[in-house]
Design an enzyme around this catalytic site. Sequence first.
Site, PDB file in Angstrom:
ATOM      1  N   LYS A 117       0.819  -1.212   0.000  1.00  0.00           N
ATOM      2  CA  LYS A 117       0.000   0.000   0.000  1.00  0.00           C
ATOM      3  C   LYS A 117       0.857   1.268   0.000  1.00  0.00           C
ATOM      4  CE  LYS A 117      -1.913  -1.191   3.921  1.00  0.00           C
ATOM      5  NZ  LYS A 117      -1.170  -2.422   4.257  1.00  0.00           N
ATOM      6  N   ARG A 128       0.396  -9.116  13.481  1.00  0.00           N
ATOM      7  CA  ARG A 128      -0.234  -8.180  12.524  1.00  0.00           C
ATOM      8  C   ARG A 128      -1.006  -8.947  11.453  1.00  0.00           C
ATOM      9  NH1 ARG A 128       4.854  -5.100  10.692  1.00  0.00           N
ATOM     10  NH2 ARG A 128       3.475  -4.050   9.238  1.00  0.00           N
ATOM     11  N   ARG A 158      12.050  -5.081   4.945  1.00  0.00           N
ATOM     12  CA  ARG A 158      11.771  -3.683   4.578  1.00  0.00           C
ATOM     13  C   ARG A 158      12.722  -2.742   5.329  1.00  0.00           C
ATOM     14  NH1 ARG A 158       5.838  -1.523   5.337  1.00  0.00           N
ATOM     15  NH2 ARG A 158       6.135  -2.507   7.363  1.00  0.00           N
ATOM     16  N   ARG A 206      -9.550  -0.383   9.067  1.00  0.00           N
ATOM     17  CA  ARG A 206      -9.035  -1.710   9.419  1.00  0.00           C
ATOM     18  C   ARG A 206     -10.137  -2.639   9.890  1.00  0.00           C
ATOM     19  NH1 ARG A 206      -3.433  -0.180   8.988  1.00  0.00           N
ATOM     20  NH2 ARG A 206      -2.573  -1.943  10.058  1.00  0.00           N
ATOM     21  N   ARG A 231      11.409  -0.622  10.774  1.00  0.00           N
ATOM     22  CA  ARG A 231      10.278  -0.373  11.661  1.00  0.00           C
ATOM     23  C   ARG A 231      10.291  -1.347  12.824  1.00  0.00           C
ATOM     24  NH1 ARG A 231       4.868   0.489   8.096  1.00  0.00           N
ATOM     25  NH2 ARG A 231       4.052  -0.914   9.687  1.00  0.00           N
TER      26      ARG A 231
END
Length: 212
Positions: free
Chosen positions: A15, A169, A125, A88, A158
């Site tokens: 996203k 998650r 990431r 969400r 992160r």
Amino acid sequence: MKPQLILLGAPGSGKGTQAARLVAELHYNHISTGDLLRKEIKSESELGKKVQGIMNSGKLVDDNTVLELLNANCDLSQNAYIFDGFPRNHDQAKALDEVVLKKSKSRAVYFNIDLEKLAARLTNRRTCSGCGEIFNLLSKAPAKEGVCDLCGKSLTQRKDDNEETVKTRLQVFKETIDPVLAHYEESGRLARIDASQNPDDVFAALKGLTEE
Ligand code: AP5
Ligand code: MG
């Protein structure tokens, strides 16, 4: 005006990567509730202190807190927005319609991908601490380790991109996404794209949807 665009998808589905491209090429405004919350944590605000533990655990922050933050940071009379990371759950989807979008035209896009592919994307990431560019050690490595190709600032990882938090998650996503998809399907606003393709092909599909 272009339709307001709501990006729905699991953690790591792409996203943020695609939102940055839509901003650069189609001049959308981008609002990511995750980015707004991380900014609060970085500035050590009261809100930041309240949400830090929740985000590090991989659970969702409460709906009212996130809705207030979202509402304070967007002005739909100025431009079309990309909503990234909101809604969400079903209550958030309803609130987005009633409190934020009201009568503006909107479209939701679901980034469809096998969830098993996402842990590797997330743990690899890296994000630029300066300009926010998103990298990946496997698929989009920086030319120089730990340094942003675009602005030269350092890359960071992160806090919620570790294996254990990623598991939570993804589980939270699995438990909450179906009613959200149903909400947009029922109102005829849902499109789905194959988010397992390379980023250029995902972008082409997404761009096509903004033109229809
Ligand atoms: P948030 O920041 O929204 O995180 P998320 O939804 O978990 O999504 P990510 O940002 O991890 O993934 P992405 O889809 O943006 O992927 P990206 O493009 O970076 O939320 C974080 C936390 O904040 C939540 O857990 C919650 O606690 C809280 N929160 C936020 N919003 C909330 C809300 N509304 N209500 C309650 N709580 C909320 O890509 C990932 C990686 O994959 C990158 O390395 C990228 O380079 C790579 N990649 C991207 N596309 C491709 C591709 N096509 N092929 C290969 N690699 C790719
Ligand atoms: Mg993101």
